[in-house]
Design a protein around this motif. Structure first.
Motif, PDB file in Angstrom:
ATOM      1  N   ILE A 246      42.752  28.636  14.939  1.00  0.00           N
ATOM      2  CA  ILE A 246      42.067  27.682  14.147  1.00  0.00           C
ATOM      3  C   ILE A 246      42.780  26.466  14.306  1.00  0.00           C
ATOM      4  O   ILE A 246      42.303  25.077  14.351  1.00  0.00           O
ATOM      5  CB  ILE A 246      41.692  28.034  12.653  1.00  0.00           C
ATOM      6  CG1 ILE A 246      40.668  29.173  12.733  1.00  0.00           C
ATOM      7  CG2 ILE A 246      41.221  26.971  11.608  1.00  0.00           C
ATOM      8  CD1 ILE A 246      40.520  29.913  11.446  1.00  0.00           C
ATOM      9  N   ALA A 247      44.157  26.310  14.095  1.00  0.00           N
ATOM     10  CA  ALA A 247      44.967  25.074  13.844  1.00  0.00           C
ATOM     11  C   ALA A 247      44.767  24.673  15.242  1.00  0.00           C
ATOM     12  O   ALA A 247      44.802  23.156  15.376  1.00  0.00           O
ATOM     13  CB  ALA A 247      46.454  25.544  13.635  1.00  0.00           C
ATOM     14  N   LEU A 248      44.790  25.262  16.373  1.00  0.00           N
ATOM     15  CA  LEU A 248      45.018  24.601  17.748  1.00  0.00           C
ATOM     16  C   LEU A 248      43.592  24.072  17.798  1.00  0.00           C
ATOM     17  O   LEU A 248      43.494  23.067  18.739  1.00  0.00           O
ATOM     18  CB  LEU A 248      45.143  25.627  18.654  1.00  0.00           C
ATOM     19  CG  LEU A 248      46.507  26.289  19.098  1.00  0.00           C
ATOM     20  CD1 LEU A 248      46.611  27.612  19.746  1.00  0.00           C
ATOM     21  CD2 LEU A 248      47.576  25.350  19.595  1.00  0.00           C
ATOM     22  N   ARG A 249      42.350  24.697  17.539  1.00  0.00           N
ATOM     23  CA  ARG A 249      41.116  24.164  17.646  1.00  0.00           C
ATOM     24  C   ARG A 249      41.123  22.549  16.792  1.00  0.00           C
ATOM     25  O   ARG A 249      40.553  21.798  17.413  1.00  0.00           O
ATOM     26  CB  ARG A 249      40.005  24.878  16.990  1.00  0.00           C
ATOM     27  CG  ARG A 249      40.011  26.405  17.704  1.00  0.00           C
ATOM     28  CD  ARG A 249      39.132  26.281  18.962  1.00  0.00           C
ATOM     29  NE  ARG A 249      38.748  27.500  19.658  1.00  0.00           N
ATOM     30  CZ  ARG A 249      38.594  27.614  20.880  1.00  0.00           C
ATOM     31  NH1 ARG A 249      38.616  26.979  22.014  1.00  0.00           N
ATOM     32  NH2 ARG A 249      38.195  28.967  21.185  1.00  0.00           N
ATOM     33  N   ILE A 250      41.558  22.513  15.752  1.00  0.00           N
ATOM     34  CA  ILE A 250      41.459  21.134  14.961  1.00  0.00           C
ATOM     35  C   ILE A 250      42.372  20.406  15.773  1.00  0.00           C
ATOM     36  O   ILE A 250      41.864  19.309  15.887  1.00  0.00           O
ATOM     37  CB  ILE A 250      42.027  21.490  13.683  1.00  0.00           C
ATOM     38  CG1 ILE A 250      41.017  22.729  12.864  1.00  0.00           C
ATOM     39  CG2 ILE A 250      42.178  20.294  12.724  1.00  0.00           C
ATOM     40  CD1 ILE A 250      41.557  22.936  11.544  1.00  0.00           C
ATOM     41  N   GLN A 251      43.626  20.715  16.118  1.00  0.00           N
ATOM     42  CA  GLN A 251      44.570  19.891  16.882  1.00  0.00           C
ATOM     43  C   GLN A 251      43.889  19.341  18.097  1.00  0.00           C
ATOM     44  O   GLN A 251      44.287  18.167  18.534  1.00  0.00           O
ATOM     45  CB  GLN A 251      45.778  20.550  17.143  1.00  0.00           C
ATOM     46  CG  GLN A 251      46.836  19.603  17.785  1.00  0.00           C
ATOM     47  CD  GLN A 251      48.203  20.667  18.259  1.00  0.00           C
ATOM     48  OE1 GLN A 251      48.324  21.823  17.561  1.00  0.00           O
ATOM     49  NE2 GLN A 251      48.770  20.075  19.138  1.00  0.00           N
ATOM     50  N   ASN A 252      43.044  19.923  18.895  1.00  0.00           N
ATOM     51  CA  ASN A 252      42.477  19.680  20.163  1.00  0.00           C
ATOM     52  C   ASN A 252      41.018  19.028  19.680  1.00  0.00           C
ATOM     53  O   ASN A 252      40.402  18.985  20.960  1.00  0.00           O
ATOM     54  CB  ASN A 252      42.535  20.887  20.968  1.00  0.00           C
ATOM     55  CG  ASN A 252      44.014  20.980  21.770  1.00  0.00           C
ATOM     56  OD1 ASN A 252      44.621  20.534  22.521  1.00  0.00           O
ATOM     57  ND2 ASN A 252      44.664  22.080  20.992  1.00  0.00           N
ATOM     58  N   ASN A 253      40.589  18.950  18.748  1.00  0.00           N
ATOM     59  CA  ASN A 253      39.402  18.181  18.484  1.00  0.00           C
ATOM     60  C   ASN A 253      38.071  19.403  18.917  1.00  0.00           C
ATOM     61  O   ASN A 253      37.166  18.751  19.420  1.00  0.00           O
ATOM     62  CB  ASN A 253      39.335  16.582  18.749  1.00  0.00           C
ATOM     63  CG  ASN A 253      40.080  15.729  18.420  1.00  0.00           C
ATOM     64  OD1 ASN A 253      40.518  15.925  17.333  1.00  0.00           O
ATOM     65  ND2 ASN A 253      40.924  15.066  19.341  1.00  0.00           N
ATOM     66  N   GLN A 254      38.323  20.285  18.706  1.00  0.00           N
ATOM     67  CA  GLN A 254      37.266  21.290  19.078  1.00  0.00           C
ATOM     68  C   GLN A 254      36.684  21.926  17.815  1.00  0.00           C
ATOM     69  O   GLN A 254      36.565  23.191  17.723  1.00  0.00           O
ATOM     70  CB  GLN A 254      38.020  22.382  19.800  1.00  0.00           C
ATOM     71  CG  GLN A 254      38.275  21.820  21.214  1.00  0.00           C
ATOM     72  CD  GLN A 254      38.798  22.707  22.389  1.00  0.00           C
ATOM     73  OE1 GLN A 254      38.632  24.339  21.856  1.00  0.00           O
ATOM     74  NE2 GLN A 254      39.280  22.431  23.534  1.00  0.00           N
ATOM     75  N   GLU A 255      36.055  21.169  16.889  1.00  0.00           N
ATOM     76  CA  GLU A 255      35.750  21.674  15.612  1.00  0.00           C
ATOM     77  C   GLU A 255      34.374  22.514  15.733  1.00  0.00           C
ATOM     78  O   GLU A 255      34.161  23.599  15.169  1.00  0.00           O
ATOM     79  CB  GLU A 255      35.294  20.485  14.606  1.00  0.00           C
ATOM     80  CG  GLU A 255      35.014  21.194  13.493  1.00  0.00           C
ATOM     81  CD  GLU A 255      34.573  19.822  12.461  1.00  0.00           C
ATOM     82  OE1 GLU A 255      34.014  20.194  11.170  1.00  0.00           O
ATOM     83  OE2 GLU A 255      34.707  18.707  12.931  1.00  0.00           O
ATOM     84  N   ASP A 256      33.505  22.301  17.021  1.00  0.00           N
ATOM     85  CA  ASP A 256      32.432  22.885  17.326  1.00  0.00           C
ATOM     86  C   ASP A 256      32.630  24.363  17.412  1.00  0.00           C
ATOM     87  O   ASP A 256      31.519  25.302  17.363  1.00  0.00           O
ATOM     88  CB  ASP A 256      31.490  22.384  18.201  1.00  0.00           C
ATOM     89  CG  ASP A 256      32.309  22.186  19.648  1.00  0.00           C
ATOM     90  OD1 ASP A 256      33.441  21.982  19.415  1.00  0.00           O
ATOM     91  OD2 ASP A 256      31.545  22.405  20.518  1.00  0.00           O
ATOM     92  N   LYS A 257      34.040  24.785  18.017  1.00  0.00           N
ATOM     93  CA  LYS A 257      34.231  26.031  18.435  1.00  0.00           C
ATOM     94  C   LYS A 257      34.927  26.794  17.322  1.00  0.00           C
ATOM     95  O   LYS A 257      35.444  28.141  17.491  1.00  0.00           O
ATOM     96  CB  LYS A 257      35.180  26.110  19.793  1.00  0.00           C
ATOM     97  CG  LYS A 257      34.320  25.488  20.912  1.00  0.00           C
ATOM     98  CD  LYS A 257      35.305  25.446  22.187  1.00  0.00           C
ATOM     99  CE  LYS A 257      34.748  25.023  23.423  1.00  0.00           C
ATOM    100  NZ  LYS A 257      35.386  25.313  24.650  1.00  0.00           N
TER     101      LYS A 257
END
Length: 735
Positions: free
Chosen positions: A107-118
């Motif tokens: 979850i932290a990586l998704r947020i860091q890489n602007n992948q909120e939709d995933k």
């Protein structure tokens, strides 16, 4: 005899490939050169994912290769794909702490890489880990987060699956109203999406909730819808589960022809699938069907056939159910020794699975076998063990519901505190930046400031001392104020939480509308929670409705209401007591046994109606409160027993009264709160005679208008005075 099967569609954020040829082609591709390291990472991750269905050791081997290469090359998407598979790997191994840590990293990586939709998949899979772990509050929280994100990005198909998961989590903890509401939200969404497979899943899960609440007609209704949809989409495994559940419901309704039709269709499904677990369920279901028809020898033959498919090591629950069925049949065949041996095997299996409800069923069968064989002391001991385990299980169920709601409340509070802390830090950062800019400006005009400070130094020193003292006093005041606000908030949160629990126990609006469509309830607690309550249930085509006033109001009254509702449900739904007077007797006995110590006389006043749908009879029991009927403009008052449901000077048995009704009658029941309210021009009590006169006045109005008229009349009478007690008034137009 076997328990109901519940199916939950746990979320998966990728498709399972599963083809051996595809796996072979992926492994072969590793032998060839690739255009980039990112392609090699993809190959490792894809092989690891595909191996989840075959070999977890192979999954981990290729996963580490992919993750190490992705981290070395600083390839974020490769790292995140590996983390997703790693979380599932840990979940399959039941290493829940590692799975939770992995998904939080993802979850932290998704947020860091602007992948909120995933984030939908990450939160959903995290919810599934908590669900399997038994941490239902966390599961509910994360499923809801996944739904919120999926809605934000219009991922309707994922929302639909998540509604099944969220409803399953609510059901697992016994929060049935929330489960029904969630499944219905899914069905509402599916009217637009039109996904028949998920629609069948939702209807199937909805039917299991009604089955658990002993609302068999509703359970059958939704199972039949799911059965039709599963045929249309050829969802064979789901159809087998639906047919199994339907056969149980039809057997409980003594509709054996319909149960046989379900079993015949199950046979066709079993032939099509030809899997051992499916044949096991079919033979066991048909054996229990023959048991109900008292064809015990035939039932035993099919049970023996089912036993051949039952693998004790692989599926303890199924093995235990086979042994329990054998024990029940042996009891009818009067082969008590063989029956006791089979029951002992079933009990061992269920104890290993920690299935308390299955253990209770087995202990009851075992007690019957001992009694029939003449071993009365053993029978009594086993029966008492079953009763003790049931009481423990019921208490744990209620405790679990309360703990889950409490945990949800606590999680909400923590999130609010975190958001507030974040806002505070942002304000502090902005303030520091402003101060830094101010200091820079001060340096530019430093010379002038030095001269000015020299002149006013003494004056400023005096002001600083005064300000310091003032600040200290203000700080103390603010600290005291914050402490008071915090305590008030905690108290109010606890009371509002108690209100949520109480509302979940009150009669479901849909149930009341289905049983008594031309009815209403005017309910107004004095405080946030109430000692008054209205509760209903349906059993064997009889609809029971209680309108009651527990001792006290506010939080103490709410606790008494919860206890009274529990004992009413126990009498009707667990013990099968049908007469309203006997139901009140049981509740009084349980109250005296549980809380009436040292002279305490806690309990309730009220009325319990029983509407018999078969012969259209209306019976009731009444403790102090009299039901009334308005007929052709005249009020008829019916009798009540002059004693409470609880410890009192009079401990006679409660009467079950019959009520002769006519079409067009308006039936009313109420607690004393409305009549005891002070108000009017002289600030006096309304009194019972004036309330009855007003009920006669409004009885000619449409039933849909009467509730608002009572509400407005009560508000006008009370005026600016405080409400003195909880208020509950029930009205229904009889047809």
């Amino acid at each position: 005899m076997r328990s109901w099967i519940f199916v939950s569609a746990l979320f998966a954020c990728s498709l399972v490939h599963g083809q051996t040829s595809y796996l072979d082609s992926l492994k072969y591709s590793l032998q060839k050169p690739v255009s980039s390291d990112t392609m090699r990472v993809f190959q490792y991750n894809e092989i690891a994912w595909t191996y989840l269905d075959y070999s977890l050791d192979s999954t981990y081997f290729y996963l580490q290769k992919g993750l190490n290469l992705a981290q070395k090359k600083k390839y974020p998407n490769g790292i995140m794909d590996a983390k997703n598979t790693l979380g599932i790997y840990y979940r399959y191994l039941s290493e829940y702490s590692k799975a939770i840590d992995t998904y939080n990293e993802l979850i932290a990586l998704r947020i860091q890489n602007n992948q909120e939709d995933k984030l939908t998949g990450a939160y959903a899979n995290l919810g599934s880990v908590y669900y399997e772990k038994g941490s239902y509050a966390q599961a509910l929280k994360h499923y809801q987060k996944a739904i919120d994100i999926a809605k934000k990005f219009h991922q309707d198909d994922k929302v639909l699956v998540l509604y099944s998961n969220l409803g399953a989590a609510y059901k697992s903890v016994g929060l049935y109203d929330q489960a029904i509401s969630t499944f219905n939200e899914g069905l509402k969404l599916n009217k637009r999406i039109k996904n028949k497979e998920q629609e069948a899943q939702l209807y199937m899960n909805l039917s299991t909730v009604y089955h658990d609440r002993n609302m068999i007609d509703e359970s059958v209704k939704y199972s039949e819808i799911a059965r039709k949809l599963s045929r249309e989409v050829n969802a064979v495994r789901n159809r087998q589960t639906i047919l199994y559940n339907l056969s149980l419901d039809y057997r409980s309704k003594k509709q054996f022809a319909k149960a046989k039709a379900c079993l015949d269709e199950m046979y066709s499904v079993a032939k099509e699938m030809d899997e051992e677990d499916i044949w096991l369920e079919y033979f066991l279901a048909r054996a229990n069907y023959l048991y109900d028809l008292k064809r015990f020898s035939e039932a035993m033959k099919l049970t023996v056939t089912a036993e051949k498919y039952a693998n004790r090591e692989a599926d303890l629950l199924s093995y235990g159910e086979v042994q329990l069925t054998k024990a029940s049949i042996y009891a009818e065949l009067k082969k008590f020794k063989e029956g006791i041996e089979a029951a002992d095997l079933a009990l061992d299996a269920f104890q290993d699975t920690e299935d308390a409800n299955a253990q209770i069923r087995t202990l009851k069968v075992l007690a019957g076998l001992y009694k029939a064989s003449g071993a009365h002391e053993k029978a009594l001991k086993v029966f008492e063990e079953a009763q003790a385990l049931k009481e423990k299980t019921d208490l744990e169920s209620v405790t679990n519901q309360i703990a889950t709601l409490n945990s949800l409340n606590e999680l909400d509070r923590k999130e609010q505190d975190l958001a507030l802390s974040k806002q505070t830090n942002q304000r502090i950062s902005a303030e520091n930046e402003r101060k830094n800019n101010l200091i820079l400006g001060l340096f530019l005009i430093g010379g002038l400031i030095v001269i000015s400070l020299g002149i006013s130094f003494k004056s400023n020193q005096q002001k600083k001392k005064a300000n310091a003292l003032l600040n200290q006093q203000n700080e103390e005041i603010e600290n005291q104020k914050s402490l008071i606000v915090e305590k008030q908030t905690e108290i109010l949160d606890s009371i509002h939480y108690a209100k949520r629990i109480q509302e979940s126990l009150l009669v479901q609006k849909k149930l009341l509308e289905e049983a008594l469509p031309d009815s209403y309830i005017f309910f107004r607690p004095k405080d946030i929670v109430s000692g008054d309550f209205y509760w209903a249930t349906k059993r064997n085509n009889k609809f029971y409705l209680a309108i009651c006033d527990s001792t006290g109001h506010g939080v103490p009254g709410a606790f008494m209401s919860a206890l009274n509702i529990t004992f009413l449900s126990e009498a009707i739904n667990q013990l099968g007591i049908e007469e309203p007077g006997q139901i009140f007797d049981h509740v009084r006995s349980r109250l005296v046994e549980s809380i009436s110590h040292d002279g305490a006389k806690d309990g309730m006043d009220g009325i319990l109606f029983c509407f018999d749908e078969n012969n259209r009879n209306l019976t009731y029991a009444a403790a102090y409160n009299n039901p009334v009927i308005v007929r052709n403009g005249e009020l008829i008052k019916f009798p009540a027993d002059k004693m409470p449901v609880g410890k009192s000077d009079s401990m006679n048995d409660f009467q079950t009264y019959s009520m002769e009704t006519e079409a067009g009658d308006t039936l009313f029941a109420y607690t004393d709160g409305y009549a005891d309210q002070f108000g009017g021009e002289k600030g006096k009590k309304l009194k019972l005679a004036n309330l009855n006169a007003y009920l006669v006045e409004i009885s000619a109005k449409r039933i849909s208008d009467q509730s608002n008229m009572l509400k407005n009349h009560f508000a006008a009478w009370k005026g600016n005075l405080d409400q003195v007690d909880d208020v509950c008034v029930f009205g229904v137009k009889l047809i």
